[in-house]
Structures are given as C-alpha cells and as structure tokens.
Write a protein that holds these residues in place. Structure first.
Motif, PDB file in Angstrom:
ATOM      1  N   CYS A  20       0.871  -1.175   0.000  1.00  0.00           N
ATOM      2  CA  CYS A  20       0.000   0.000   0.000  1.00  0.00           C
ATOM      3  C   CYS A  20       0.905   1.222   0.000  1.00  0.00           C
ATOM      4  N   TYR A  21       0.375   2.351  -0.430  1.00  0.00           N
ATOM      5  CA  TYR A  21       1.170   3.567  -0.543  1.00  0.00           C
ATOM      6  C   TYR A  21       0.424   4.732   0.082  1.00  0.00           C
ATOM      7  N   LYS A  22       1.182   5.636   0.653  1.00  0.00           N
ATOM      8  CA  LYS A  22       0.616   6.846   1.236  1.00  0.00           C
ATOM      9  C   LYS A  22       1.436   8.028   0.715  1.00  0.00           C
ATOM     10  N   PHE A  23       0.749   8.988   0.136  1.00  0.00           N
ATOM     11  CA  PHE A  23       1.406  10.163  -0.410  1.00  0.00           C
ATOM     12  C   PHE A  23       1.315  11.265   0.636  1.00  0.00           C
ATOM     13  N   VAL A  24       2.461  11.681   1.160  1.00  0.00           N
ATOM     14  CA  VAL A  24       2.520  12.638   2.254  1.00  0.00           C
ATOM     15  C   VAL A  24       3.258  13.885   1.793  1.00  0.00           C
ATOM     16  N   VAL A  50      10.557   1.491  -6.679  1.00  0.00           N
ATOM     17  CA  VAL A  50       9.956   1.407  -8.013  1.00  0.00           C
ATOM     18  C   VAL A  50      10.640   0.271  -8.765  1.00  0.00           C
ATOM     19  N   HIS A  51       9.824  -0.656  -9.311  1.00  0.00           N
ATOM     20  CA  HIS A  51      10.400  -1.836  -9.962  1.00  0.00           C
ATOM     21  C   HIS A  51      10.025  -2.014 -11.424  1.00  0.00           C
ATOM     22  N   ASP A  52       9.114  -1.190 -11.943  1.00  0.00           N
ATOM     23  CA  ASP A  52       8.766  -1.313 -13.360  1.00  0.00           C
ATOM     24  C   ASP A  52       8.021  -0.059 -13.819  1.00  0.00           C
ATOM     25  N   ASN A  53       7.774   0.029 -15.118  1.00  0.00           N
ATOM     26  CA  ASN A  53       7.089   1.193 -15.685  1.00  0.00           C
ATOM     27  C   ASN A  53       5.691   1.379 -15.110  1.00  0.00           C
ATOM     28  N   GLU A  54       4.977   0.288 -14.890  1.00  0.00           N
ATOM     29  CA  GLU A  54       3.614   0.374 -14.359  1.00  0.00           C
ATOM     30  C   GLU A  54       3.615   1.021 -12.976  1.00  0.00           C
ATOM     31  N   GLU A  55       4.537   0.601 -12.131  1.00  0.00           N
ATOM     32  CA  GLU A  55       4.638   1.171 -10.785  1.00  0.00           C
ATOM     33  C   GLU A  55       5.066   2.640 -10.865  1.00  0.00           C
ATOM     34  N   ASN A  56       6.016   2.942 -11.735  1.00  0.00           N
ATOM     35  CA  ASN A  56       6.461   4.321 -11.923  1.00  0.00           C
ATOM     36  C   ASN A  56       5.293   5.204 -12.362  1.00  0.00           C
ATOM     37  N   ASN A  57       4.497   4.726 -13.320  1.00  0.00           N
ATOM     38  CA  ASN A  57       3.332   5.478 -13.787  1.00  0.00           C
ATOM     39  C   ASN A  57       2.307   5.683 -12.666  1.00  0.00           C
ATOM     40  N   PHE A  58       2.112   4.672 -11.834  1.00  0.00           N
ATOM     41  CA  PHE A  58       1.220   4.784 -10.682  1.00  0.00           C
ATOM     42  C   PHE A  58       1.652   5.938  -9.781  1.00  0.00           C
ATOM     43  N   PHE A  59       2.946   6.020  -9.502  1.00  0.00           N
ATOM     44  CA  PHE A  59       3.451   7.103  -8.655  1.00  0.00           C
ATOM     45  C   PHE A  59       3.265   8.454  -9.329  1.00  0.00           C
ATOM     46  N   MET A  63       1.064  11.405  -7.824  1.00  0.00           N
ATOM     47  CA  MET A  63       1.740  12.648  -7.447  1.00  0.00           C
ATOM     48  C   MET A  63       1.035  13.833  -8.106  1.00  0.00           C
ATOM     49  N   LYS A  64       0.705  13.683  -9.379  1.00  0.00           N
ATOM     50  CA  LYS A  64       0.004  14.758 -10.085  1.00  0.00           C
ATOM     51  C   LYS A  64      -1.364  15.007  -9.443  1.00  0.00           C
ATOM     52  N   GLU A  69       5.085  17.810  -6.658  1.00  0.00           N
ATOM     53  CA  GLU A  69       6.038  17.993  -7.751  1.00  0.00           C
ATOM     54  C   GLU A  69       7.307  17.169  -7.581  1.00  0.00           C
ATOM     55  N   ASN A  70       7.734  16.960  -6.357  1.00  0.00           N
ATOM     56  CA  ASN A  70       8.961  16.210  -6.068  1.00  0.00           C
ATOM     57  C   ASN A  70       8.697  15.251  -4.924  1.00  0.00           C
ATOM     58  N   ALA A  71       9.420  14.141  -4.921  1.00  0.00           N
ATOM     59  CA  ALA A  71       9.233  13.161  -3.856  1.00  0.00           C
ATOM     60  C   ALA A  71      10.539  12.430  -3.585  1.00  0.00           C
ATOM     61  N   PHE A  72      10.688  12.015  -2.356  1.00  0.00           N
ATOM     62  CA  PHE A  72      11.796  11.131  -2.001  1.00  0.00           C
ATOM     63  C   PHE A  72      11.355   9.700  -2.280  1.00  0.00           C
ATOM     64  N   LEU A  73      12.254   8.914  -2.865  1.00  0.00           N
ATOM     65  CA  LEU A  73      12.062   7.473  -3.022  1.00  0.00           C
ATOM     66  C   LEU A  73      13.107   6.776  -2.167  1.00  0.00           C
ATOM     67  N   GLY A  74      12.941   5.486  -1.970  1.00  0.00           N
ATOM     68  CA  GLY A  74      13.815   4.742  -1.074  1.00  0.00           C
ATOM     69  C   GLY A  74      15.135   4.277  -1.656  1.00  0.00           C
ATOM     70  N   LEU A  75      15.466   4.661  -2.870  1.00  0.00           N
ATOM     71  CA  LEU A  75      16.732   4.231  -3.470  1.00  0.00           C
ATOM     72  C   LEU A  75      17.891   5.007  -2.852  1.00  0.00           C
ATOM     73  N   HIS A  76      18.928   4.283  -2.479  1.00  0.00           N
ATOM     74  CA  HIS A  76      20.127   4.931  -1.940  1.00  0.00           C
ATOM     75  C   HIS A  76      21.334   4.055  -2.241  1.00  0.00           C
ATOM     76  N   VAL A  77      22.514   4.600  -1.995  1.00  0.00           N
ATOM     77  CA  VAL A  77      23.764   3.864  -2.203  1.00  0.00           C
ATOM     78  C   VAL A  77      24.202   3.322  -0.847  1.00  0.00           C
TER      79      VAL A  77
END
Length: 102
Positions: A20-24, A50-59, A63-64, A69-77
């Motif tokens: 599930c997702y929550k936009f804060v 984010v693991h595929d185009n469908e999920e990216n489009n969902f976000f 968001m729109k 306009e901008n969001a943090f995602l969980g990707l990091h080094v």
C-alpha cells in the motif's frame, strides 16, 4: 511516498496486493531524505521503491493528482557503493528522466 501496510489514507496500486502507498506532503521544504525515511518507518513502512514502468506510472499519476512535484524514493547507495531500496527489495529498475539521479 511511503510503502507499507494498508490502512486509513493508504492506497493500493491496481493488481498489486503486496504493498500500500501513502502520499505525504511535508510541511517543510528543508526535509532530508533521512528524515523522510525515518518518518516512513514511524508510519510502519519505508520510502517507496519502483520496480517497473507500471509502478512508476502509478506514482506519477498519484503525485500529479495530489499536486506533488517532487518526492523522495527509497533508493540509496549502500556502504558497498551499490544501489538498494530501503525496503530491502532489489534495485532492478533504472528508467530515470534526463538528469537522472542526483
């Protein structure tokens, strides 16, 4: 974007019953990635992965819809200089817009 358990204020992506997702929207423009991840953990989740185009489009659509306009995602080094998601899933999708990760 928080990825976690579905309850009040959380939404599901069609065809994805696993998360599930929550936009804060943050009250502060000075919030850091670390603070955003901490806040997600306090809600029982993590910054979204984010693991595929469908999920990216969902976000992007959500968001729109929420005028974000901008969001943090969980990707990091990580310490081994490898990309990873804070939720522990494999970093397997890298379709970023021009300018990419920063």
């Amino acid at each position: 974007l928080i990825e976690g358990a579905g309850e009040d204020g959380w939404i599901k992506q069609s065809g994805n019953d696993e998360f599930c997702y929550k936009f804060v929207v943050s009250p502060s423009d000075t919030d850091s990635w670390e603070k955003a991840e901490y806040n997600c953990q306090m809600e029982g989740g993590h910054l979204a992965s984010v693991h595929d185009n469908e999920e990216n489009n969902f976000f992007m659509v959500n968001m729109k819809r929420n005028t974000i306009e901008n969001a943090f995602l969980g990707l990091h080094v990580n310490n081994d200089d490898q990309f990873e998601w804070t939720d522990g899933t494999v970093a397997d999708y890298f379709s970023w817009s021009k300018g990419g990760l920063s």
